[in-house]
Write a protein that holds these residues in place. Structure first.
Motif, PDB file in Angstrom:
ATOM      1  N   LEU A 292      51.663  52.293  22.992  1.00  0.00           N
ATOM      2  CA  LEU A 292      52.893  51.517  23.031  1.00  0.00           C
ATOM      3  C   LEU A 292      52.681  50.019  22.841  1.00  0.00           C
ATOM      4  O   LEU A 292      53.635  49.303  22.516  1.00  0.00           O
ATOM      5  CB  LEU A 292      53.622  51.742  24.367  1.00  0.00           C
ATOM      6  CG  LEU A 292      53.996  53.185  24.710  1.00  0.00           C
ATOM      7  CD1 LEU A 292      54.694  53.232  26.058  1.00  0.00           C
ATOM      8  CD2 LEU A 292      54.870  53.797  23.615  1.00  0.00           C
ATOM      9  N   ALA A 293      51.470  49.530  23.049  1.00  0.00           N
ATOM     10  CA  ALA A 293      51.231  48.089  22.953  1.00  0.00           C
ATOM     11  C   ALA A 293      49.753  47.828  22.735  1.00  0.00           C
ATOM     12  O   ALA A 293      48.895  48.662  23.057  1.00  0.00           O
ATOM     13  CB  ALA A 293      51.723  47.368  24.201  1.00  0.00           C
ATOM     14  N   ASP A 294      49.450  46.651  22.188  1.00  0.00           N
ATOM     15  CA  ASP A 294      48.073  46.235  21.925  1.00  0.00           C
ATOM     16  C   ASP A 294      47.447  45.665  23.195  1.00  0.00           C
ATOM     17  O   ASP A 294      48.088  44.898  23.910  1.00  0.00           O
ATOM     18  CB  ASP A 294      48.058  45.179  20.819  1.00  0.00           C
ATOM     19  CG  ASP A 294      46.650  44.941  20.293  1.00  0.00           C
ATOM     20  OD1 ASP A 294      45.847  44.328  21.031  1.00  0.00           O
ATOM     21  OD2 ASP A 294      46.363  45.366  19.166  1.00  0.00           O
ATOM     22  N   PRO A 295      46.187  46.009  23.502  1.00  0.00           N
ATOM     23  CA  PRO A 295      45.574  45.534  24.749  1.00  0.00           C
ATOM     24  C   PRO A 295      44.939  44.150  24.655  1.00  0.00           C
ATOM     25  O   PRO A 295      44.509  43.600  25.667  1.00  0.00           O
ATOM     26  CB  PRO A 295      44.497  46.591  25.012  1.00  0.00           C
ATOM     27  CG  PRO A 295      44.072  47.015  23.641  1.00  0.00           C
ATOM     28  CD  PRO A 295      45.323  46.975  22.794  1.00  0.00           C
ATOM     29  N   ASP A 296      44.864  43.557  23.450  1.00  0.00           N
ATOM     30  CA  ASP A 296      44.051  42.356  23.263  1.00  0.00           C
ATOM     31  C   ASP A 296      44.474  41.201  24.157  1.00  0.00           C
ATOM     32  O   ASP A 296      43.618  40.483  24.697  1.00  0.00           O
ATOM     33  CB  ASP A 296      44.085  41.923  21.791  1.00  0.00           C
ATOM     34  CG  ASP A 296      43.325  42.881  20.895  1.00  0.00           C
ATOM     35  OD1 ASP A 296      42.603  43.752  21.447  1.00  0.00           O
ATOM     36  OD2 ASP A 296      43.453  42.788  19.662  1.00  0.00           O
TER      37      ASP A 296
END
Length: 333
Positions: free
Chosen positions: A164-168
């Motif tokens: 669902l989302a980028d962890p960066d």
């Protein structure tokens, strides 16, 4: 017995009946030694009953009276006597709690003086944080990191819902600290996490709705830990697991805990909270004694390093919120 002048009865101390306490048996300070007690591990606690694993056999036990009011928690190693067969409707007794190697604690909030022991004898704290639905909560993660360092547990960051989302962005905050992490999607990341859990006693903590119990169910199929969904209006999850439970896993243990909305640190001294921020603690060493580390604190070395752009402003803000909350100010996670 005496009488008044009018012939009525006059009561004196000889007429007062004293009720015996505790029966007629004399009390003794000698407690049973229970040399025949067998060691077990507490795997769940339910309304005064303790589920224990004794030599691979699940046993239900109650606490012996001589143990007093002290708490027994999941992860405790205990000595048990009585019926250890594990048959239905049998009940053993916990007669001793062995010395704990570690204790993970929290308070209801940062001003509550009452400590709540979550688990005993863990050596790793898996902090479960969703990347979306609900949104990441770095301040909650910071609180858990402080609690882990205080308890002597190795922290592990588990980032769920990577589909669902980028962890960066979140990893940018914690990678400089050297905190190990695993990024987990519906079909990814499980192999790396399994390797980090093997042979260890890991307690899983997280806010409601982050997928903690779902993750435990994936790691230990057939566990059927209750799971829930996030409210679309409030963005909060519903508490599903209602009690902690220890599950055997790869020569170690996984301990799932109920989802929480707050992780109070009232039991941890302010200077130890600062130590829970290793990226800021070095700068804080140059602060005056009892420095509050707030923006208006005189000669604060943390503020000076922040002005020189040597520190992450989000991390400094998180530290300041934690310290301020101990003085009764609000600090929502």
């Amino acid at each position: 017995m005496s009488r008044t002048q009018g012939g009525g009865r006059h009561l004196d101390e000889d007429d007062i009946r004293v009720r015996a306490r505790g029966g007629s048996r004399p009390r003794t300070r000698n407690r049973p030694k229970h040399e025949d007690a067998v060691e077990g591990m507490v795997t769940a606690v339910d309304r005064g009953r303790y589920r224990c694993l004794v030599g691979g056999v699940p046993v239900v036990a109650m606490k012996a009276r001589e143990l007093g009011r002290g708490s027994i928690v999941v992860g405790d190693r205990v000595d048990i006597v009585g019926d250890l067969s594990g048959r239905p409707d049998t009940l053993a007794r916990v007669v001793r709690v062995r010395e704990r190697e570690s204790v993970l604690r929290r308070t209801a909030d940062d001003t509550d003086p009452v400590e709540r022991v979550i688990v005993a004898n863990a050596d790793q704290l898996a902090i479960v944080c969703a990347l979306a639905d609900p949104a990441p909560q770095p301040r909650f993660v910071d609180r858990c990191l402080v609690a882990a360092y205080d308890a002597g547990l190795d922290p592990l960051l588990c980032l769920t819902k990577a589909d669902l989302a980028d962890p960066d962005e979140l990893l940018r905050v914690y990678e400089p600290l050297g905190v190990p992490y695993e990024v987990l999607g519906p079909e990814s990341g499980l192999a790396g996490l399994r390797a980090r859990l093997e042979g260890r006693t890991t307690v899983f903590v997280g806010s409601s709705g982050v997928g903690k119990s779902t993750l435990v169910n994936r790691l230990v199929p057939g566990t059927d830990r209750a799971v829930g969904h996030v409210n679309a209006v409030t963005g909060r999850g519903r508490h599903t697991s209602t009690s902690a439970a220890a599950l055997p896993f790869e020569d170690g243990w996984l301990i799932d805990t109920p989802g929480v909305r707050s992780f109070g640190l009232a039991h941890i001294a302010p200077e130890d909270i600062v130590e829970g921020f290793p990226d800021l603690a070095r700068a804080a060493e140059d602060c005056p004694p009892e420095c509050s580390h707030q923006p208006d604190a005189p000669d604060c070395a943390v503020q000076a390093a922040l002005d020189r752009e040597e520190l992450d402003p989000d991390r400094v803000a998180s530290l300041r919120r934690l310290l301020a909350s101990r003085e009764g100010e609000t600090d929502e996670v």
